[in-house]
Design a protein around this motif. Structure first.
Motif, PDB file in Angstrom:
ATOM      1  N   LYS A   2      10.801   8.691  -8.377  1.00  0.00           N
ATOM      2  CA  LYS A   2      11.047  10.137  -8.315  1.00  0.00           C
ATOM      3  C   LYS A   2       9.725  10.895  -8.300  1.00  0.00           C
ATOM      4  O   LYS A   2       9.545  11.812  -7.495  1.00  0.00           O
ATOM      5  CB  LYS A   2      11.897  10.601  -9.505  1.00  0.00           C
ATOM      6  CG  LYS A   2      13.345  10.169  -9.434  1.00  0.00           C
ATOM      7  CD  LYS A   2      14.181  10.806 -10.534  1.00  0.00           C
ATOM      8  CE  LYS A   2      13.791  10.321 -11.898  1.00  0.00           C
ATOM      9  NZ  LYS A   2      14.700  10.793 -12.969  1.00  0.00           N
ATOM     10  N   GLN A   3       8.791  10.511  -9.151  1.00  0.00           N
ATOM     11  CA  GLN A   3       7.493  11.181  -9.207  1.00  0.00           C
ATOM     12  C   GLN A   3       6.741  11.040  -7.890  1.00  0.00           C
ATOM     13  O   GLN A   3       6.116  11.985  -7.423  1.00  0.00           O
ATOM     14  CB  GLN A   3       6.654  10.630 -10.356  1.00  0.00           C
ATOM     15  CG  GLN A   3       7.097  11.109 -11.710  1.00  0.00           C
ATOM     16  CD  GLN A   3       7.127  12.625 -11.806  1.00  0.00           C
ATOM     17  OE1 GLN A   3       8.174  13.214 -12.069  1.00  0.00           O
ATOM     18  NE2 GLN A   3       6.016  13.278 -11.562  1.00  0.00           N
ATOM     19  N   TYR A  41       8.158  13.515  -5.483  1.00  0.00           N
ATOM     20  CA  TYR A  41       7.725  14.870  -5.829  1.00  0.00           C
ATOM     21  C   TYR A  41       6.271  15.092  -5.418  1.00  0.00           C
ATOM     22  O   TYR A  41       5.922  16.146  -4.891  1.00  0.00           O
ATOM     23  CB  TYR A  41       7.905  15.151  -7.318  1.00  0.00           C
ATOM     24  CG  TYR A  41       9.342  15.127  -7.794  1.00  0.00           C
ATOM     25  CD1 TYR A  41      10.374  15.673  -7.027  1.00  0.00           C
ATOM     26  CD2 TYR A  41       9.677  14.554  -9.006  1.00  0.00           C
ATOM     27  CE1 TYR A  41      11.689  15.650  -7.464  1.00  0.00           C
ATOM     28  CE2 TYR A  41      10.994  14.523  -9.456  1.00  0.00           C
ATOM     29  CZ  TYR A  41      11.988  15.076  -8.676  1.00  0.00           C
ATOM     30  OH  TYR A  41      13.297  15.046  -9.120  1.00  0.00           O
ATOM     31  N   GLU A  42       5.423  14.093  -5.650  1.00  0.00           N
ATOM     32  CA  GLU A  42       4.009  14.219  -5.296  1.00  0.00           C
ATOM     33  C   GLU A  42       3.809  14.305  -3.781  1.00  0.00           C
ATOM     34  O   GLU A  42       2.854  14.920  -3.316  1.00  0.00           O
ATOM     35  CB  GLU A  42       3.209  13.060  -5.884  1.00  0.00           C
ATOM     36  CG  GLU A  42       3.037  13.179  -7.387  1.00  0.00           C
ATOM     37  CD  GLU A  42       2.373  11.973  -8.015  1.00  0.00           C
ATOM     38  OE1 GLU A  42       1.735  11.183  -7.286  1.00  0.00           O
ATOM     39  OE2 GLU A  42       2.498  11.827  -9.244  1.00  0.00           O
ATOM     40  N   GLY A  72       5.783  15.900  -1.917  1.00  0.00           N
ATOM     41  CA  GLY A  72       6.320  17.194  -1.528  1.00  0.00           C
ATOM     42  C   GLY A  72       7.806  17.197  -1.247  1.00  0.00           C
ATOM     43  O   GLY A  72       8.356  18.207  -0.807  1.00  0.00           O
ATOM     44  N   SER A 112      11.856  16.930  -2.292  1.00  0.00           N
ATOM     45  CA  SER A 112      12.731  17.342  -3.389  1.00  0.00           C
ATOM     46  C   SER A 112      14.047  16.588  -3.233  1.00  0.00           C
ATOM     47  O   SER A 112      15.030  17.129  -2.733  1.00  0.00           O
ATOM     48  CB  SER A 112      12.951  18.855  -3.339  1.00  0.00           C
ATOM     49  OG  SER A 112      13.750  19.254  -4.403  1.00  0.00           O
TER      50      SER A 112
END
Length: 102
Positions: A28-29, A32-33, A35, A37
């Motif tokens: 998940k991280q 997110y990193e 960009g 969602s």
């Protein structure tokens, strides 16, 4: 299996996880990193979680989480996602699915 496929097709990036899974958190991280969602479905917090976990195993995801779908297609588990990221193709997959725009 229909529920998994339905949820996987509702957003450009979808991750099936468990709240206690450290690799799920890492994937998940990473998204997110980059960009993205993603839609995140935590199986241990969903009333249909056990059924969806069995459906994911039936689709070849072993371990069952994290299970990542991009553009409605099953891409793989943490090992597959990390490999795609290392070789540079994960970002392109996310761009092609319109999960990210750069």
């Amino acid at each position: 299996m229909d529920r998994v496929k339905d949820l996987a097709s509702k957003k450009a990036a979808v991750i099936f996880t468990k709240s206690s899974c450290c690799m799920c958190h890492s994937i998940k991280q990473l998204f997110y990193e980059l960009g993205a969602s993603p839609a995140v479905h935590e199986l241990d917090n969903d009333s249909y979680g056990r059924e969806m976990e069995w459906a994911l195993r039936g689709m070849g995801c072993n371990p069952s989480v994290p299970a990542v779908f991009i553009g409605g297609k099953f891409v793989g588990s943490s090992k597959d996602i990390i490999s795609l990221h290392v070789d540079g193709s994960l970002k392109q997959l996310l761009m092609d699915a319109k999960a990210i725009w750069f």
